[in-house]
Design a protein around this motif. Sequence first.
Motif: not given
Length: 446
Positions: A211, A203-204, A206, A190-191
Amino acid sequence: MCEMAGNGDIQWCFSQVKGTLEDDVTEADIISCVEFNHDGDLLATGDKGGRVVIFQRDPISKNSIPRRGEYNVYSTFQSHEPEFDYLKSLEIEEKINKIRWLKRKNPAHFLLSTNDKTIKLWKVSERDKRVEGYNTKEENGSIRDPACITSLRVPSIKPMELMVEASPRRIFANAHTYHINSISVNSDQETYLSADDLRINLWHLEITDQSFNIVDIKPTNMEELTEVITAAEFHPAECNVLVYSSSKGTIRLCDMRSAALCDQHSKLFEEQEDPTNRSFFSEIISSISDVKLSHSGRYMISRDYLSVKVWDLQMETRPIECYPVHEYLRSKLCSLYENDCIFDKFECCWSGNDSAIMTGSYNNFFRVFDRTTKRDLTLEAARDIAKPKTLLKPRKVSTGGKRKKDEITVDCLDFNRKILHTAWHPSENVVAVAATNNLFLFQDKL
């Protein structure tokens, strides 16, 4: 474990070469990164012209007995374009610095690619069906006049020739003042992190407009700057742990649970220098150009200019193994400094079961170190072996005295031909080696 020949060495043979074997190479065609995806069925390369080429494992070669490591072009797309920073009057190269695959969750594939400033998330998907019989538009795509529509029809799905489409899903920009040298996808999928010379951001996947800065080594006064970040990577299983290496030859392990800003490392891996080896070049050649954690997460390898070191994450004081890559260049450091080769950034990689290590050298040589038997091998990615199943002959460099028939002298090495980027298939002995504008594929002889 790799197949062993009678003399105890791994036997490698040529599988394929991609790219034209011509002497006039344009700068844009030079390969700048190589990366297998998680099951090894796809292999991506990035080049200095900002292009990404994805190769797919040939299904026949995968299922044949013995298996063969053969790949065909699957998709080619322009990932980055040259840009200009008007505030700083700086050109931003389109060169792809790194590619990282995400684990597959659906029929599409996703990968991250970055140049010096901007990271992009690409979706690569297949289409082999098309819809026909729309009510509101013609087959050529033009919109129909609603007044002409007198009856409704049910659109139908028809088969079509397979198309592979690459589309940018996210663009992560404006977060780095300095050049991005690493990206690494976290085990949570996810990151991810991106690292430049002085900072590491989290960062993610999505969220593109923010960030989190998790490491910042920029001093208040830039005149006090003593080191820069050279590479960074997440732990393969523990999503809170990351490591980053520096130009001072140190590796720091950080735990994101301990603090939001990981400036205070949890562990510092550093080998004390032997004072008898100290020279003008000591600091330059101790700079770590690449760090990779093993698939098991227990060990990591670091590549400096002359060697590859294996570290146990439980022991910070010194590496548990050290493999000299091209020790014969120690006497040539002065001329390597003058032609800037001493600043070359060689990468390194683990075999799928962590039992062997591969890294590159000059003269299109690459080195394979077997951790179990402690044997090492020097092989060459050369045109004259470009015939399927040709066995690679181990190469030897003569370091003084009388030169044997098969050996090459240090003075005859070509420093313009260098292997900076290599990748090892995650579960088989298939390796990809980038030699200037060519991608060589080798496999163990079964």
